[in-house]
Motif scaffolding. Sequence first.
Motif, mmCIF file in Angstrom:
data_model
loop_
_atom_site.group_PDB
_atom_site.id
_atom_site.type_symbol
_atom_site.label_atom_id
_atom_site.label_comp_id
_atom_site.label_asym_id
_atom_site.label_seq_id
_atom_site.Cartn_x
_atom_site.Cartn_y
_atom_site.Cartn_z
ATOM 1 N N GLU A 1 -7.118 -60.484 -16.239
ATOM 2 C CA GLU A 1 -5.790 -60.991 -16.609
ATOM 3 C C GLU A 1 -5.775 -61.414 -18.073
ATOM 4 O O GLU A 1 -4.767 -61.220 -18.765
ATOM 5 N N SER B 1 -2.493 -52.722 -13.025
ATOM 6 C CA SER B 1 -2.297 -53.574 -11.848
ATOM 7 C C SER B 1 -2.651 -52.822 -10.566
ATOM 8 O O SER B 1 -3.273 -53.389 -9.661
ATOM 9 N N SER C 1 4.180 -63.863 -16.949
ATOM 10 C CA SER C 1 3.639 -63.486 -15.646
ATOM 11 C C SER C 1 2.123 -63.327 -15.703
ATOM 12 O O SER C 1 1.398 -63.828 -14.830
ATOM 13 N N GLU C 2 1.633 -62.644 -16.715
ATOM 14 C CA GLU C 2 0.188 -62.434 -16.834
ATOM 15 C C GLU C 2 -0.537 -63.748 -17.126
ATOM 16 O O GLU C 2 -1.650 -63.957 -16.641
ATOM 17 N N ALA D 1 2.367 -57.604 -9.255
ATOM 18 C CA ALA D 1 2.321 -57.255 -10.679
ATOM 19 C C ALA D 1 2.707 -55.793 -10.898
ATOM 20 O O ALA D 1 3.506 -55.497 -11.797
ATOM 21 N N GLY E 1 -0.852 -65.381 -13.814
ATOM 22 C CA GLY E 1 -1.921 -64.740 -13.047
ATOM 23 C C GLY E 1 -3.289 -65.191 -13.521
ATOM 24 O O GLY E 1 -4.169 -65.515 -12.712
ATOM 25 N N GLU F 1 2.630 -63.643 -10.159
ATOM 26 C CA GLU F 1 3.129 -62.449 -10.837
ATOM 27 C C GLU F 1 4.600 -62.159 -10.514
ATOM 28 O O GLU F 1 5.129 -61.147 -10.948
#
Length: 151
Positions: A135, A48, A104-105, A18, A108, A81
């Motif tokens: 997250e 991150s 992406s988050e 990340a 996660g 991520e």
Amino acid sequence: MDDVERFLTHAIQVERDAARRFEELAESMKTVGNGDTEACFRQMAVFSRQHLAEATARAGFRSPPQLAPDEYEWPDGTSPETAGWEGVDGFLPPHAALELALDSERRGHAFYAAIAATTRNPEVKVLAEEFAAEEAEHVAALELRLARALI
């Protein structure tokens, strides 16, 4: 995932990925001259790296296993991520970069939430819930940022 050390090994890799991806997005936004979004991504990279430090510190009194790339238990075979980042380049529009980061988050968050929901180890459950909550904060921040960018 029921082993604390294995969980922390995964968390360390997720947070390392990340941070690296947010730094790449920050550089992309610098290239297109969008300082606001660049700053947002630099701050997300800091978060991150903080989470990476937390995971590393928690693993410090343990012996996290050294896993080969094919030994990680990733959804879809890829770290949450890093999935979907093939389109990052210096000409990525800010809203597209924010959408990539948000996706992406969310991945996660889903990764940690799934572990929390399925583990039989109470310690892993607590850790996974904590990481999922962090997250979720990132998801909310990026959703707000994206909404502002689209207005």
